[in-house]
Write a protein that holds these residues in place. Structure first.
Motif, PDB file in Angstrom:
ATOM      1  N   ALA A 158      11.505  -7.642   5.390  1.00  0.00           N
ATOM      2  CA  ALA A 158      12.179  -6.634   6.222  1.00  0.00           C
ATOM      3  C   ALA A 158      12.539  -5.413   5.379  1.00  0.00           C
ATOM      4  CB  ALA A 158      13.437  -7.227   6.850  1.00  0.00           C
ATOM      5  N   LEU A 159      12.226  -4.247   5.938  1.00  0.00           N
ATOM      6  CA  LEU A 159      12.484  -2.979   5.241  1.00  0.00           C
ATOM      7  C   LEU A 159      13.372  -2.089   6.094  1.00  0.00           C
ATOM      8  CD1 LEU A 159       8.800  -2.005   4.272  1.00  0.00           C
ATOM      9  CD2 LEU A 159      10.447  -3.224   2.843  1.00  0.00           C
TER      10      LEU A 159
ATOM     11  N   ASP B 126       0.735   2.529   6.587  1.00  0.00           N
ATOM     12  CA  ASP B 126       0.053   1.544   5.751  1.00  0.00           C
ATOM     13  C   ASP B 126       1.149   0.972   4.863  1.00  0.00           C
ATOM     14  OD1 ASP B 126      -2.823   1.652   6.324  1.00  0.00           O
ATOM     15  OD2 ASP B 126      -2.683   3.724   5.610  1.00  0.00           O
ATOM     16  N   ILE B 127       1.448  -0.313   5.022  1.00  0.00           N
ATOM     17  CA  ILE B 127       2.478  -0.965   4.217  1.00  0.00           C
ATOM     18  C   ILE B 127       1.842  -2.186   3.575  1.00  0.00           C
ATOM     19  CG2 ILE B 127       4.717  -2.136   4.265  1.00  0.00           C
ATOM     20  CD1 ILE B 127       5.474  -0.352   6.661  1.00  0.00           C
ATOM     21  N   VAL B 128       1.925  -2.240   2.244  1.00  0.00           N
ATOM     22  CA  VAL B 128       1.301  -3.325   1.494  1.00  0.00           C
ATOM     23  C   VAL B 128       2.372  -4.024   0.664  1.00  0.00           C
ATOM     24  CG1 VAL B 128      -0.498  -3.973  -0.154  1.00  0.00           C
ATOM     25  CG2 VAL B 128      -0.853  -2.010   1.366  1.00  0.00           C
TER      26      VAL B 128
ATOM     27  N   VAL C   6       4.844   1.757   0.699  1.00  0.00           N
ATOM     28  CA  VAL C   6       4.932   2.232   2.087  1.00  0.00           C
ATOM     29  C   VAL C   6       4.348   3.632   2.150  1.00  0.00           C
ATOM     30  CG1 VAL C   6       6.494   2.799   3.988  1.00  0.00           C
ATOM     31  CG2 VAL C   6       7.048   0.889   2.463  1.00  0.00           C
ATOM     32  N   GLN C   7       3.410   3.827   3.063  1.00  0.00           N
ATOM     33  CA  GLN C   7       2.878   5.171   3.306  1.00  0.00           C
ATOM     34  C   GLN C   7       2.933   5.441   4.805  1.00  0.00           C
ATOM     35  OE1 GLN C   7      -1.228   6.179   2.168  1.00  0.00           O
ATOM     36  NE2 GLN C   7      -0.405   8.132   1.429  1.00  0.00           N
TER      37      GLN C   7
ATOM     38  N   ILE D 207       2.601   7.374  -2.314  1.00  0.00           N
ATOM     39  CA  ILE D 207       2.808   5.926  -2.408  1.00  0.00           C
ATOM     40  C   ILE D 207       3.514   5.611  -3.720  1.00  0.00           C
ATOM     41  CG2 ILE D 207       1.702   3.686  -2.538  1.00  0.00           C
ATOM     42  CD1 ILE D 207      -0.570   4.789  -0.868  1.00  0.00           C
ATOM     43  N   THR D 208       4.566   4.808  -3.625  1.00  0.00           N
ATOM     44  CA  THR D 208       5.291   4.321  -4.786  1.00  0.00           C
ATOM     45  C   THR D 208       5.481   2.825  -4.624  1.00  0.00           C
ATOM     46  OG1 THR D 208       6.502   6.406  -4.912  1.00  0.00           O
ATOM     47  CG2 THR D 208       7.386   4.578  -6.161  1.00  0.00           C
ATOM     48  N   LEU D 209       5.262   2.073  -5.695  1.00  0.00           N
ATOM     49  CA  LEU D 209       5.448   0.633  -5.650  1.00  0.00           C
ATOM     50  C   LEU D 209       6.927   0.359  -5.959  1.00  0.00           C
ATOM     51  CD1 LEU D 209       3.596  -1.753  -5.132  1.00  0.00           C
ATOM     52  CD2 LEU D 209       3.297  -1.977  -7.605  1.00  0.00           C
TER      53      LEU D 209
END
Length: 197
Positions: free
Chosen positions: A83-84, A103-105, A179-180, A190-192
């Protein structure tokens, strides 16, 4: 003596006798009219009901398709559920609304402090699970992105997230997400980002 004087004396005597008569005040009932007190007239002003003024909240934000740049700030990330909550703004700090394309990875890594039994093994292995949505094909969206009551703030539910099943039991120890969010003109960088401890 003249009759004129005699009649005047007689008339005066009668008046004196009549005035000097004994008059008992107890026999005479004097009725005084009652005092009528008229209450003051109170004028009650009419009650005027003024309906409350309903002001539509004026949006200080821009829609995702109008934004020329998008910045994403991750507010929380629950590693167990995926959950975000995050906030989208533009370079001017205005909230970005109506986001739907993403796009969420999710990434799962081993504990970096654990020793490898294979000295030449690549210790940076990872497993991933992706969630995507494109408004042109919204029937095939994976996951659920929702805008909250706070303008520019979103929640994401990673339906059926299961990174642990993609590696040996207990091997995945570190969780990260990228998360993009896409608009018609721009997408965020995009940042991890690691999960909350």
């Amino acid at each position: 003596m003249k009759i004129k004087y005699l009649s005047a004396i007689l008339a005066s005597s009668l008046l004196i006798i009549g005035c000097g008569s004994d008059n008992d005040d107890d026999d005479i009932i004097t009725v005084e009219p009652p005092v009528v007190v008229t209450p003051p007239v109170v004028v009650v002003p009419p009650v005027v009901v003024v309906p409350p003024v309903v002001v539509d909240p004026v949006s200080e934000g821009v829609t995702v398709d109008e934004a020329t740049d998008i910045s994403m700030q991750l507010d929380s990330f629950d590693a167990a559920t995926g959950a975000l909550t995050f906030t989208l703004t533009n370079a001017d700090g205005k909230a970005i609304t109506n986001a739907s394309d993403y796009d969420i990875v999710y990434f799962g890594y081993p504990d970096p402090a654990s020793p490898s039994i294979k000295p030449k093994a690549w210790k940076r292995w990872h497993v991933t699970q992706s969630f995507k949505c494109d408004k042109t094909d919204s029937d095939n969206c994976v996951g659920l992105l929702q805008e909250t009551d706070v303008e520019g703030k979103y929640t994401f539910d990673a339906t059926d997230l299961d990174l642990g099943s993609k590696a040996a039991a207990g091997a995945v120890e570190v969780f990260k997400v990228a998360v993009q969010i896409h608009g018609s003109i721009a997408s965020n960088e995009i940042t991890l980002i690691a999960a909350d401890e």
